[in-house]
Write an enzyme that holds these catalytic residues in place. Sequence first.
Site, PDB file in Angstrom:
ATOM      1  N   ASP A  84       0.832  -1.213   0.000  1.00 43.43           N
ATOM      2  CA  ASP A  84       0.000   0.000   0.000  1.00 43.43           C
ATOM      3  C   ASP A  84       0.861   1.256   0.000  1.00 43.43           C
ATOM      4  OD1 ASP A  84      -2.619  -1.317   0.192  1.00 43.43           O
ATOM      5  OD2 ASP A  84      -1.787  -2.068   2.076  1.00 43.43           O
ATOM      6  N   LYS A  94       1.428  -2.576   4.540  1.00 37.42           N
ATOM      7  CA  LYS A  94       0.645  -3.581   3.847  1.00 37.42           C
ATOM      8  C   LYS A  94      -0.595  -3.906   4.688  1.00 37.42           C
ATOM      9  CE  LYS A  94       2.516  -7.064   2.006  1.00 37.42           C
ATOM     10  NZ  LYS A  94       1.528  -6.813   0.939  1.00 37.42           N
ATOM     11  N   GLY A  95      -1.552  -4.569   4.042  1.00 41.80           N
ATOM     12  CA  GLY A  95      -2.741  -4.994   4.776  1.00 41.80           C
ATOM     13  C   GLY A  95      -4.018  -4.350   4.292  1.00 41.80           C
ATOM     14  N   GLY A  97      -5.537  -5.171   1.862  1.00 41.36           N
ATOM     15  CA  GLY A  97      -6.365  -6.317   1.450  1.00 41.36           C
ATOM     16  C   GLY A  97      -6.590  -7.303   2.575  1.00 41.36           C
ATOM     17  N   GLU A 103       0.894 -12.544   5.064  1.00 41.61           N
ATOM     18  CA  GLU A 103       1.930 -11.952   4.198  1.00 41.61           C
ATOM     19  C   GLU A 103       3.240 -11.809   4.971  1.00 41.61           C
ATOM     20  OE1 GLU A 103      -0.896  -9.337   1.206  1.00 41.61           O
ATOM     21  OE2 GLU A 103      -0.184  -8.397   3.026  1.00 41.61           O
TER      22      GLU A 103
HETATM   23  C1  5RP Z   1      -2.969  -7.053   1.003  1.00 41.67           C
HETATM   24  C2  5RP Z   1      -1.829  -6.152   0.727  1.00 41.67           C
HETATM   25  C3  5RP Z   1      -1.634  -5.692  -0.682  1.00 41.67           C
HETATM   26  O1  5RP Z   1      -0.352  -6.010  -1.075  1.00 41.67           O
HETATM   27  C4  5RP Z   1      -1.823  -4.216  -0.751  1.00 41.67           C
HETATM   28  O2  5RP Z   1      -3.107  -3.899  -0.206  1.00 41.67           O
HETATM   29  C5  5RP Z   1      -1.730  -3.704  -2.179  1.00 41.67           C
HETATM   30  O3  5RP Z   1      -2.823  -4.146  -2.914  1.00 41.67           O
HETATM   31  P1  5RP Z   1      -3.055  -3.738  -4.426  1.00 41.67           P
HETATM   32  O4  5RP Z   1      -2.026  -4.452  -5.229  1.00 41.67           O
HETATM   33  O5  5RP Z   1      -4.465  -4.211  -4.696  1.00 41.67           O
HETATM   34  O6  5RP Z   1      -2.939  -2.234  -4.534  1.00 41.67           O
HETATM   35  O7  5RP Z   1      -1.067  -5.783   1.577  1.00 41.67           O
HETATM   36  O8  5RP Z   1      -3.107  -7.315   2.375  1.00 41.67           O
END
Ligand code: 5RP
Length: 217
Positions: A84, A94-95, A97, A103
Amino acid sequence: MDLNALKQEAAKAALTELRSGMKLGVGTGSTVNCFIDALAGSGLSFDAVCSSSEATTERLQQAGFEVSELNDVGGLDLYVDGADEVDPHKRLIKGGGAALTREKVVAACAERFVCIVDASKEVDILGRFPLPVEVIPMARSYVARELTALGGRPEYRSGVVTDNGQQLLDVHNLRIVDAVGLEQTINGLAGVVTVGLFAQRPADTIIVAAPEGIRIR
Ligand code: 5RP
């Protein structure tokens, strides 16, 4: 170039890091979904593929890959994941998602961590993106009060249950100068499963897709 096209470019560029026979860890998110699509057409075959979320497992299986249990594989050669936010020291938030804990575990098992992002994810100081913290449900209010005392504004990600059956707080208003220290402090709070700061174990390589082209950091 739109964001999705940049994500696809970053994902394609990550293929150059791969060799058949590797033990590979795969992250989570829309950029990683582009990576899985690219993997499917690459002709590469792996000794083992481990996943960081139920969503990624499903997508890998749909793409024809067998997904191994991390416990059965031991160490990984390479972990590929998005982020992110990315700072100049390759530390990450991160996180977004909701997959931060798995992760972090998969990243910890990997000899190398290659992070794939579009240029919009680059920042000088982490914290513009709300920092995700996974908590066990009964500790949520306590942890939120502690995060407020640290200067943040935690918000409950209502309705979201992680793959581990836990809940998330997203912490706004942080300007993260001492990322290693903050990671240790938040991880030390009772009831925290993990914080989405990847500073103690940052990425080794960042592949940035920008409108001008690919940059490797
Ligand atoms: C999920 C994450 C992802 O790597 C992060 O949210 C980036 O997502 P995207 O590639 O959809 O922008 O940490 O937990």
